[in-house]
Write a protein that holds these residues in place. Structure first.
Motif, PDB file in Angstrom:
ATOM      1  N   UNK A 144      35.229  39.199   2.885  1.00 42.84           N
ATOM      2  CA  UNK A 144      34.914  39.815   4.171  1.00 42.84           C
ATOM      3  C   UNK A 144      35.928  39.448   5.240  1.00 42.84           C
ATOM      4  N   UNK A 145      36.243  40.412   6.098  1.00 43.21           N
ATOM      5  CA  UNK A 145      37.145  40.257   7.241  1.00 43.21           C
ATOM      6  C   UNK A 145      38.607  40.078   6.820  1.00 43.21           C
ATOM      7  N   UNK A 146      38.921  40.419   5.575  1.00 44.13           N
ATOM      8  CA  UNK A 146      40.294  40.254   5.085  1.00 44.13           C
ATOM      9  C   UNK A 146      40.758  41.515   4.341  1.00 44.13           C
ATOM     10  N   UNK A 147      40.322  42.688   4.806  1.00 37.55           N
ATOM     11  CA  UNK A 147      40.610  43.918   4.069  1.00 37.55           C
ATOM     12  C   UNK A 147      42.098  44.174   3.840  1.00 37.55           C
ATOM     13  N   UNK A 148      42.990  44.037   4.831  1.00 34.04           N
ATOM     14  CA  UNK A 148      44.405  44.302   4.544  1.00 34.04           C
ATOM     15  C   UNK A 148      44.953  43.405   3.430  1.00 34.04           C
ATOM     16  N   UNK A 149      44.586  42.139   3.465  1.00 34.50           N
ATOM     17  CA  UNK A 149      45.082  41.200   2.448  1.00 34.50           C
ATOM     18  C   UNK A 149      44.554  41.555   1.066  1.00 34.50           C
ATOM     19  N   UNK A 150      43.238  41.767   0.952  1.00 32.00           N
ATOM     20  CA  UNK A 150      42.668  42.058  -0.361  1.00 32.00           C
ATOM     21  C   UNK A 150      43.193  43.381  -0.912  1.00 32.00           C
ATOM     22  N   UNK A 151      43.346  44.371  -0.045  1.00 31.12           N
ATOM     23  CA  UNK A 151      43.881  45.660  -0.494  1.00 31.12           C
ATOM     24  C   UNK A 151      45.318  45.512  -0.974  1.00 31.12           C
ATOM     25  N   UNK A 152      46.112  44.706  -0.284  1.00 29.92           N
ATOM     26  CA  UNK A 152      47.505  44.515  -0.695  1.00 29.92           C
ATOM     27  C   UNK A 152      47.594  43.804  -2.038  1.00 29.92           C
TER      28      UNK A 152
END
Length: 251
Positions: A144-152
């Motif tokens: 949670x709250x880390x969408x850009x990182x997890x998507x990358x």
């Protein structure tokens, strides 16, 4: 592989953290290490531990990578470790600015594309080489709250698997390594931000996080470096992702 003597390994993001740990481990196995990063001072610090060669480069910039490739024309790079990455913003997706999103993908994904584009062709021509891309267990579970990182990091998994099928027939292996949370300044920052958000202590924030891991702890930098060496000892490994997360599972 009993040693890496005679091979040249290029490690991005080698100025500190995981990149430095991986570079030191490769050098200890006998590899000549090319250290790549944005900051000369930190690269030079790593150089004192590894020998080898330091090259300042913004691996997310095509012109900078092209300049790097030209500067290394005299090197036979047979191991490429794409480690450069940033954590990005810690906030809900709807609060993430487009520039923040783009920065994460430029550093975490575009850099891998550019470095492979520059350094894979000579490996293919020689019929041998190894590419290891640093992904993350966060690319395989909610964070949670880390969408850009997890998507990358999920993008790195897809890139790795497809590139393995493109490069494998030429004798080049492409794999990814997905560490879990690694002890260091980045995780300390994340725990501090989470403690601030929830009104808890930093210690409580860390405990809540590591409680989801089977080993109930963070991963250490030297464990990630050891995993890179282990992957290089498995010549049949290609198109694979190695999970090194201390048994971290989704919440």
């Amino acid at each position: 592989m009993t040693g890496l003597t005679g091979r040249t390994a290029l490690v991005t993001g080698a100025g500190n953290g995981l990149g430095r740990a991986v570079a030191v481990a490769l050098a200890r196995e006998g590899a000549r290490v090319v250290l790549v990063g944005r900051t000369a001072a930190t690269l030079n610090d790593t150089c004192t531990l590894t020998g080898g060669r330091a090259e300042v480069c913004d691996v997310s910039d095509p012109a900078s990578v092209a300049t790097l490739a030209s500067a290394l024309a005299d090197e036979t790079v047979s191991i490429l470790v794409n480690n450069a990455g940033i954590a990005g913003p810690v906030k809900p997706l709807w609060e993430v600015e487009p520039a923040e999103w783009d920065e994460v993908f430029d550093v975490n994904v575009r850099s891998v594309y550019l470095m492979c584009r520059a350094f894979l062709p000579p490996m293919i021509e020689r019929g041998a080489g190894d590419v290891i891309n640093l992904a993350s267990v966060s690319g395989k579970r909610p964070l949670a709250r880390r969408t850009p990182y997890t998507a990358s990091k999920m993008a790195i998994l897809g890139l790795t698997r497809t590139l393995a099928y493109e490069a494998g027939p030429y004798g080049v292996t492409v794999n990814s390594l997905s560490p879990g949370p690694v002890r260091g300044p980045r995780m300390a920052r994340n725990f501090a931000l989470e403690a601030e958000r929830t009104g808890s202590s930093v210690e409580a924030a860390e405990e809540a996080f590591v409680s989801r891991a089977a080993l109930h702890r963070l991963v250490e930098e030297d464990e990630v470096a050891a995993a890179v060496l282990a992957m290089l000892r498995m010549p049949g490994l290609c198109g694979a992702d190695i999970d090194l997360s201390a048994g971290m599972v989704a919440p």
